[in-house]
Design a protein around this motif. Structure first.
Motif, PDB file in Angstrom:
ATOM      1  N   THR A  25       0.823  -1.201   0.000  1.00  0.00           N
ATOM      2  CA  THR A  25       0.000   0.000   0.000  1.00  0.00           C
ATOM      3  C   THR A  25       0.859   1.254   0.000  1.00  0.00           C
ATOM      4  O   THR A  25       0.578   2.219  -0.727  1.00  0.00           O
ATOM      5  CB  THR A  25      -0.941   0.004   1.225  1.00  0.00           C
ATOM      6  N   ALA A  26       1.913   1.260   0.802  1.00  0.00           N
ATOM      7  CA  ALA A  26       2.808   2.418   0.847  1.00  0.00           C
ATOM      8  C   ALA A  26       3.455   2.662  -0.505  1.00  0.00           C
ATOM      9  O   ALA A  26       3.526   3.800  -0.988  1.00  0.00           O
ATOM     10  CB  ALA A  26       3.872   2.213   1.919  1.00  0.00           C
ATOM     11  N   VAL A  27       3.932   1.592  -1.145  1.00  0.00           N
ATOM     12  CA  VAL A  27       4.589   1.735  -2.442  1.00  0.00           C
ATOM     13  C   VAL A  27       3.603   2.214  -3.506  1.00  0.00           C
ATOM     14  O   VAL A  27       3.864   3.161  -4.251  1.00  0.00           O
ATOM     15  CB  VAL A  27       5.243   0.401  -2.856  1.00  0.00           C
ATOM     16  N   ALA A  28       2.458   1.557  -3.598  1.00  0.00           N
ATOM     17  CA  ALA A  28       1.470   1.922  -4.615  1.00  0.00           C
ATOM     18  C   ALA A  28       0.994   3.361  -4.432  1.00  0.00           C
ATOM     19  O   ALA A  28       0.854   4.120  -5.405  1.00  0.00           O
ATOM     20  CB  ALA A  28       0.289   0.963  -4.569  1.00  0.00           C
ATOM     21  N   THR A  29       0.758   3.774  -3.200  1.00  0.00           N
ATOM     22  CA  THR A  29       0.270   5.119  -2.939  1.00  0.00           C
ATOM     23  C   THR A  29       1.324   6.159  -3.270  1.00  0.00           C
ATOM     24  O   THR A  29       1.012   7.223  -3.825  1.00  0.00           O
ATOM     25  CB  THR A  29      -0.158   5.253  -1.463  1.00  0.00           C
ATOM     26  N   ALA A  30       2.575   5.872  -2.947  1.00  0.00           N
ATOM     27  CA  ALA A  30       3.651   6.798  -3.274  1.00  0.00           C
ATOM     28  C   ALA A  30       3.749   7.018  -4.774  1.00  0.00           C
ATOM     29  O   ALA A  30       3.901   8.154  -5.249  1.00  0.00           O
ATOM     30  CB  ALA A  30       4.973   6.272  -2.722  1.00  0.00           C
ATOM     31  N   LEU A  31       3.650   5.944  -5.538  1.00  0.00           N
ATOM     32  CA  LEU A  31       3.727   6.062  -6.991  1.00  0.00           C
ATOM     33  C   LEU A  31       2.537   6.838  -7.535  1.00  0.00           C
ATOM     34  O   LEU A  31       2.684   7.689  -8.432  1.00  0.00           O
ATOM     35  CB  LEU A  31       3.816   4.679  -7.624  1.00  0.00           C
ATOM     36  N   GLU A  32       1.364   6.577  -7.003  1.00  0.00           N
ATOM     37  CA  GLU A  32       0.170   7.310  -7.441  1.00  0.00           C
ATOM     38  C   GLU A  32       0.296   8.806  -7.142  1.00  0.00           C
ATOM     39  O   GLU A  32      -0.229   9.642  -7.883  1.00  0.00           O
ATOM     40  CB  GLU A  32      -1.070   6.760  -6.739  1.00  0.00           C
ATOM     41  N   ALA A  33       1.017   9.134  -6.067  1.00  0.00           N
ATOM     42  CA  ALA A  33       1.171  10.528  -5.668  1.00  0.00           C
ATOM     43  C   ALA A  33       2.327  11.219  -6.375  1.00  0.00           C
ATOM     44  O   ALA A  33       2.605  12.388  -6.091  1.00  0.00           O
ATOM     45  CB  ALA A  33       1.373  10.615  -4.160  1.00  0.00           C
ATOM     46  N   ALA A  42       9.064   9.060  -7.940  1.00  0.00           N
ATOM     47  CA  ALA A  42       9.824   8.528  -9.078  1.00  0.00           C
ATOM     48  C   ALA A  42      10.003   7.028  -8.983  1.00  0.00           C
ATOM     49  O   ALA A  42      10.167   6.340  -9.997  1.00  0.00           O
ATOM     50  CB  ALA A  42      11.186   9.211  -9.147  1.00  0.00           C
ATOM     51  N   GLY A  43       9.977   6.492  -7.764  1.00  0.00           N
ATOM     52  CA  GLY A  43      10.134   5.061  -7.556  1.00  0.00           C
ATOM     53  C   GLY A  43       9.948   4.747  -6.094  1.00  0.00           C
ATOM     54  O   GLY A  43      10.075   5.625  -5.230  1.00  0.00           O
ATOM     55  N   ALA A  44       9.650   3.492  -5.788  1.00  0.00           N
ATOM     56  CA  ALA A  44       9.454   3.095  -4.395  1.00  0.00           C
ATOM     57  C   ALA A  44       9.572   1.583  -4.286  1.00  0.00           C
ATOM     58  O   ALA A  44       9.266   0.858  -5.244  1.00  0.00           O
ATOM     59  CB  ALA A  44       8.085   3.545  -3.879  1.00  0.00           C
ATOM     60  N   ARG A  45       9.983   1.119  -3.114  1.00  0.00           N
ATOM     61  CA  ARG A  45      10.069  -0.318  -2.862  1.00  0.00           C
ATOM     62  C   ARG A  45      10.185  -0.574  -1.374  1.00  0.00           C
ATOM     63  O   ARG A  45      10.554   0.305  -0.595  1.00  0.00           O
ATOM     64  CB  ARG A  45      11.248  -0.938  -3.590  1.00  0.00           C
ATOM     65  N   MET A  46       9.865  -1.785  -0.969  1.00  0.00           N
ATOM     66  CA  MET A  46      10.121  -2.206   0.397  1.00  0.00           C
ATOM     67  C   MET A  46      11.618  -2.391   0.578  1.00  0.00           C
ATOM     68  O   MET A  46      12.356  -2.618  -0.384  1.00  0.00           O
ATOM     69  CB  MET A  46       9.399  -3.500   0.724  1.00  0.00           C
ATOM     70  N   VAL A  47      12.084  -2.281   1.831  1.00  0.00           N
ATOM     71  CA  VAL A  47      13.497  -2.475   2.118  1.00  0.00           C
ATOM     72  C   VAL A  47      13.639  -3.462   3.273  1.00  0.00           C
ATOM     73  O   VAL A  47      12.715  -3.673   4.057  1.00  0.00           O
ATOM     74  CB  VAL A  47      14.212  -1.154   2.478  1.00  0.00           C
ATOM     75  N   GLY A  48      14.818  -4.062   3.353  1.00  0.00           N
ATOM     76  CA  GLY A  48      15.107  -4.940   4.476  1.00  0.00           C
ATOM     77  C   GLY A  48      14.733  -6.384   4.216  1.00  0.00           C
ATOM     78  O   GLY A  48      14.463  -6.793   3.084  1.00  0.00           O
ATOM     79  N   GLY A  49      14.701  -7.153   5.299  1.00  0.00           N
ATOM     80  CA  GLY A  49      14.490  -8.592   5.182  1.00  0.00           C
ATOM     81  C   GLY A  49      13.085  -8.993   4.826  1.00  0.00           C
ATOM     82  O   GLY A  49      12.841 -10.110   4.379  1.00  0.00           O
ATOM     83  N   GLY A  50      12.114  -8.083   5.017  1.00  0.00           N
ATOM     84  CA  GLY A  50      10.744  -8.372   4.635  1.00  0.00           C
ATOM     85  C   GLY A  50       9.855  -8.754   5.794  1.00  0.00           C
ATOM     86  O   GLY A  50      10.268  -8.747   6.955  1.00  0.00           O
ATOM     87  N   PHE A  51       8.583  -9.049   5.470  1.00  0.00           N
ATOM     88  CA  PHE A  51       7.562  -9.446   6.442  1.00  0.00           C
ATOM     89  C   PHE A  51       7.249  -8.317   7.424  1.00  0.00           C
ATOM     90  O   PHE A  51       6.848  -8.549   8.558  1.00  0.00           O
ATOM     91  CB  PHE A  51       7.997 -10.711   7.196  1.00  0.00           C
ATOM     92  N   GLY A  52       7.414  -7.093   6.963  1.00  0.00           N
ATOM     93  CA  GLY A  52       7.191  -5.921   7.789  1.00  0.00           C
ATOM     94  C   GLY A  52       8.305  -4.919   7.555  1.00  0.00           C
ATOM     95  O   GLY A  52       9.163  -5.096   6.694  1.00  0.00           O
ATOM     96  N   GLY A  53       8.269  -3.840   8.329  1.00  0.00           N
ATOM     97  CA  GLY A  53       9.340  -2.866   8.221  1.00  0.00           C
ATOM     98  C   GLY A  53       8.964  -1.665   7.386  1.00  0.00           C
ATOM     99  O   GLY A  53       7.848  -1.152   7.474  1.00  0.00           O
ATOM    100  N   SER A  54       9.895  -1.229   6.543  1.00  0.00           N
ATOM    101  CA  SER A  54       9.776   0.063   5.879  1.00  0.00           C
ATOM    102  C   SER A  54       9.811  -0.046   4.363  1.00  0.00           C
ATOM    103  O   SER A  54      10.263  -1.046   3.795  1.00  0.00           O
ATOM    104  CB  SER A  54      10.919   0.982   6.326  1.00  0.00           C
ATOM    105  N   ALA A  55       9.339   1.019   3.743  1.00  0.00           N
ATOM    106  CA  ALA A  55       9.509   1.231   2.311  1.00  0.00           C
ATOM    107  C   ALA A  55      10.389   2.452   2.117  1.00  0.00           C
ATOM    108  O   ALA A  55      10.463   3.329   2.979  1.00  0.00           O
ATOM    109  CB  ALA A  55       8.160   1.436   1.631  1.00  0.00           C
ATOM    110  N   VAL A  56      11.061   2.503   0.984  1.00  0.00           N
ATOM    111  CA  VAL A  56      11.866   3.669   0.640  1.00  0.00           C
ATOM    112  C   VAL A  56      11.289   4.261  -0.638  1.00  0.00           C
ATOM    113  O   VAL A  56      10.908   3.525  -1.564  1.00  0.00           O
ATOM    114  CB  VAL A  56      13.354   3.304   0.495  1.00  0.00           C
TER     115      VAL A  56
END
Length: 403
Positions: free
Chosen positions: A336-344, A347-361
């Motif tokens: 949701t964070a990635v898709a919303t950032a792109l819609e807004a 230039a690009g967005a993705r999850m970061v780290g090991g996964g299963f939670g955490g942050s997007a950049v």
């Protein structure tokens, strides 16, 4: 690539005034142990521009260090005890004889510094006192655990093992996480914490450890790197991280290669597609690693050149799709964070780290940072998710002695 700048990254930050953070660590140490530390060291968290799960597959990574650090105030003892105190865990003082350190003893947050001491126990037979304080957010995929381990590793190197190179400290900190705590990480997090330099991304070949400091001045290009904490935490010592590593190892064995780094392209993965559910899973896992290595090389090519750095945005977004669909480690909040950032307009967005939670950049025009952050916050509220936290980061300095 070369390793120029690696040793410099771990030297004291001479010429800089003593920070209030260092002063707080010194005061907290005195309150906890009744004396002064022999020094104060800091190690940063990291955010990975691109290159997720490639490190334990002997591939390429491209992290930057965060301005957020963990500080370790340390002094040697003569009673054989390892005494650990954390400002983030008040009241949870841990004391264990050096001779009784073992995986799981102690556990929790104390396992990380204890694992470092265990790796260097011959250098500090009298024990150590360690006070840690930090502002690297935990559970966000920003390597708070590596910052903790690396700050203590650098301290013990300076106090008791000056002949150790930075590469040795990477190994010490990684073993603390892998063998003592039980988190099956590669060397990305520890290398980033110890080797990164301000204003650069660290292009690291995790096979031969060659590295290059790639200039990354996004603000000069009118861009910002926004970290979005989704409020969902993860733990490398449990859950699916270890499963993904085992799946990569199984794919490597089936393909007959040393590591997935050695697979030249996606077409070479066809032997994994044997019509079984297991084969389908291994194909997807390996495909992510092969394409992610290619994405790291593409981002480095762009940053080395004269193109607008915003051109890396679509590469980051492609990386998220791969982590979501092939590696299957994203979450509905991260998507949701990635898709919303792109819609807004990001230039690009993705999850970061090991996964299963955490942050997007999120890579975004500086003038749209607030707009993108607000759009994500509003979408989270609409979906009933916990409120996210967003902050811009700049490539910062690696581990160093503060005092």
């Amino acid at each position: 690539m070369t390793d120029r700048g690696a040793e410099r990254a771990a030297e004291p930050d001479h010429g800089q005034p003593a920070s209030s953070a260092a002063d707080r660590a010194r005061q907290a140490f005195a309150e906890a142990f009744g004396g002064q530390p022999e020094g104060i060291w800091a190690a940063p968290g990291r955010v990975n521009v691109i290159g997720e799960h490639t490190d334990y597959n002997e591939g390429f990574v491209l992290p930057v260090a965060l301005p957020h650090t963990t500080r370790a105030a340390v002094a040697r003892r003569d009673d054989g005890l390892v005494a650990l105190v954390s400002a983030q865990h008040p009241g949870d003082r841990v004391e264990v004889p050096v001779t009784e350190l073992a995986p799981g003893r102690p556990d929790g947050w104390a396992g990380y510094p204890a694992g470092v001491v265990d790796a260097l126990r011959d250098r500090v037979p009298g024990g150590v006192s360690v006070l840690v304080d930090g502002d690297v957010p935990a559970g966000m995929g920003l390597s708070s655990s590596a910052a903790l381990s690396c700050s203590v590793a650098l301290a013990l190197r300076d106090l008791a093992a000056p002949e150790l190179a930075v590469a040795d400290l990477v190994d010490v900190a990684r073993r603390a996480e892998n063998d003592f705590v039980g988190a099956p990480t590669g060397i990305l997090d520890q290398s980033a914490s110890l080797l990164c330099t301000a204003g650069h991304a660290l292009f690291l070949d995790t096979r031969d450890r060659g590295s290059e400091q790639v200039p990354l001045d996004l603000r000069a290009a009118g861009l910002e790197l926004l970290v979005v904490d989704t409020g969902t935490t993860h733990d490398h010592a449990t859950g699916g991280y270890g499963d993904r590593r085992r799946e990569c190892e199984q794919a490597t064995e089936r393909l007959g290669v040393r590591a997935l780094r050695d697979v030249p392209d996606v077409a070479a993965l066809t032997p994994l597609d044997d019509g079984t559910p297991e084969g389908s899973v291994l194909l997807r896992r390996a495909r992510h690693i092969v394409t992610e290595n290619a994405r790291v090389l593409e981002v480095v090519r762009i940053l080395r050149g004269t193109a607008d750095p915003a051109a890396i945005g679509p590469v980051l977004t492609a990386g998220h799709a791969s982590l979501r669909d092939d590696f299957e480690i994203s979450t509905v909040e991260l998507d949701t964070a990635v898709a919303t950032a792109l819609e807004a307009g990001a230039a690009g967005a993705r999850m970061v780290g090991g996964g299963f939670g955490g942050s997007a950049v999120v890579l975004v025009d500086a003038g749209r940072t607030e707009t993108v952050a607000r759009a994500i916050t509003d979408r989270f509220a609409q979906q009933g998710f916990p409120a996210p936290r967003a902050f811009a980061v700049v490539p910062s300095a690696g581990a160093r002695r503060l005092a």
